[in-house]
Scaffold this motif. Sequence first.
Motif, mmCIF file in Angstrom:
data_model
loop_
_atom_site.group_PDB
_atom_site.id
_atom_site.type_symbol
_atom_site.label_atom_id
_atom_site.label_comp_id
_atom_site.label_asym_id
_atom_site.label_seq_id
_atom_site.Cartn_x
_atom_site.Cartn_y
_atom_site.Cartn_z
ATOM 1 N N ALA A 100 0.830 -1.206 0.000
ATOM 2 C CA ALA A 100 0.000 0.000 0.000
ATOM 3 C C ALA A 100 0.864 1.256 0.000
ATOM 4 N N PHE A 101 1.971 1.214 0.735
ATOM 5 C CA PHE A 101 2.877 2.364 0.784
ATOM 6 C C PHE A 101 3.506 2.624 -0.580
ATOM 7 N N MET A 102 3.892 1.583 -1.281
ATOM 8 C CA MET A 102 4.485 1.744 -2.613
ATOM 9 C C MET A 102 3.460 2.254 -3.615
ATOM 10 N N LEU A 103 2.224 1.790 -3.495
ATOM 11 C CA LEU A 103 1.167 2.296 -4.369
ATOM 12 C C LEU A 103 0.919 3.778 -4.117
ATOM 13 N N ALA A 104 0.903 4.177 -2.847
ATOM 14 C CA ALA A 104 0.714 5.586 -2.524
ATOM 15 C C ALA A 104 1.882 6.430 -3.027
ATOM 16 N N SER A 105 3.094 5.916 -2.909
ATOM 17 C CA SER A 105 4.268 6.632 -3.413
ATOM 18 C C SER A 105 4.190 6.790 -4.926
ATOM 19 N N GLY A 106 3.797 5.724 -5.616
ATOM 20 C CA GLY A 106 3.643 5.806 -7.061
ATOM 21 C C GLY A 106 2.558 6.789 -7.460
ATOM 22 N N ALA A 107 1.475 6.831 -6.682
ATOM 23 C CA ALA A 107 0.391 7.771 -6.979
ATOM 24 C C ALA A 107 0.856 9.214 -6.844
ATOM 25 N N VAL A 108 1.626 9.506 -5.800
ATOM 26 C CA VAL A 108 2.135 10.866 -5.609
ATOM 27 C C VAL A 108 3.081 11.242 -6.733
ATOM 28 N N ALA A 109 4.000 10.352 -7.075
ATOM 29 C CA ALA A 109 4.964 10.644 -8.136
ATOM 30 C C ALA A 109 4.266 10.874 -9.475
ATOM 31 N N PHE A 110 3.284 10.035 -9.799
ATOM 32 C CA PHE A 110 2.609 10.186 -11.088
ATOM 33 C C PHE A 110 1.719 11.423 -11.093
ATOM 34 N N SER A 111 1.140 11.772 -9.954
ATOM 35 C CA SER A 111 0.343 12.998 -9.870
ATOM 36 C C SER A 111 1.225 14.224 -10.104
ATOM 37 N N LEU A 112 2.428 14.214 -9.540
ATOM 38 C CA LEU A 112 3.356 15.319 -9.779
ATOM 39 C C LEU A 112 3.751 15.386 -11.249
ATOM 40 N N TYR A 113 3.954 14.223 -11.859
ATOM 41 C CA TYR A 113 4.296 14.181 -13.287
ATOM 42 C C TYR A 113 3.156 14.719 -14.144
ATOM 43 N N ALA A 170 9.282 2.941 -6.235
ATOM 44 C CA ALA A 170 7.920 2.907 -6.772
ATOM 45 C C ALA A 170 7.616 4.154 -7.591
ATOM 46 N N GLY A 171 8.048 5.332 -7.103
ATOM 47 C CA GLY A 171 7.782 6.572 -7.820
ATOM 48 C C GLY A 171 8.479 6.636 -9.152
ATOM 49 N N VAL A 172 9.765 6.297 -9.182
ATOM 50 C CA VAL A 172 10.530 6.339 -10.440
ATOM 51 C C VAL A 172 9.966 5.334 -11.435
ATOM 52 N N PHE A 173 9.650 4.136 -10.961
ATOM 53 C CA PHE A 173 9.106 3.104 -11.855
ATOM 54 C C PHE A 173 7.779 3.546 -12.453
ATOM 55 N N THR A 174 6.903 4.099 -11.633
ATOM 56 C CA THR A 174 5.581 4.524 -12.115
ATOM 57 C C THR A 174 5.693 5.636 -13.150
ATOM 58 N N VAL A 175 6.508 6.645 -12.870
ATOM 59 C CA VAL A 175 6.671 7.755 -13.815
ATOM 60 C C VAL A 175 7.322 7.274 -15.100
ATOM 61 N N ALA A 179 5.465 7.652 -18.627
ATOM 62 C CA ALA A 179 6.057 8.480 -19.677
ATOM 63 C C ALA A 179 6.322 7.666 -20.932
ATOM 64 N N PHE A 180 6.739 6.417 -20.759
ATOM 65 C CA PHE A 180 6.990 5.557 -21.917
ATOM 66 C C PHE A 180 5.708 5.290 -22.694
ATOM 67 N N ILE A 181 4.627 5.007 -21.964
ATOM 68 C CA ILE A 181 3.348 4.734 -22.638
ATOM 69 C C ILE A 181 2.831 5.987 -23.321
ATOM 70 N N PHE A 182 2.934 7.148 -22.668
ATOM 71 C CA PHE A 182 2.482 8.392 -23.290
ATOM 72 C C PHE A 182 3.249 8.673 -24.580
#
Length: 212
Positions: A100-113, A170-175, A179-182
Amino acid sequence: MPKVKRPQVAEPVTPAKGRPDWIVVVLALLGVGVAGYLTALKLGGNQAFLCRDGSGCDIVQASRYSLLAGVPTAMWGAGLYAAIAVLAAMPRTVRRWQSAFMLASGAVAFSLYLTYLSIFVIGATCQYCLASGVIALALLVVMILRRPRGEGREAAAYRPGKLAALGITAGVFTVFIGAFIFAADFSTPAGYQAALAQHLAKSNATFYGAFW
């Protein structure tokens, strides 16, 4: 000699181990509501509440970044929030809490992106998207502040250094994946390139380049 009774000292009350974190569940469900609302707007082609025609919400919702791999970007967010809510509602284990913590970290990172894209690429912002980002940040902060202490080997899983490594990964992986898919050709909406070419032609845009 008469025995002297020692005063009994009350032991500190500790929360039950493995108890669900309902504050995290509530925040995650709030995120599901906001992201789900944006998803419904995108799928139905409707205008957001309190947003005028041509407002930032309309511009962001009409941009190519409103879709991720052919699916509304907000729908990915709703699924992520739902996953956090489910994990937080289940009896806590180290693995579930870290997930859950990694998912939340990924959510914050992707929201910033996404916020970066909306400001510097799209040139508009959506208050509902920003609200979703604030919820993600609140989730992460609450999880850090309310993290379990653990005992023995379990305590190492909640140390600041360990959490920082998990969150950054988690944040770097999510972003990176987003970005790759976009950037991929299959993420470009049908007719987007043709419409962009027509817009550039009508506005008499000039391309400047160099051979390198």
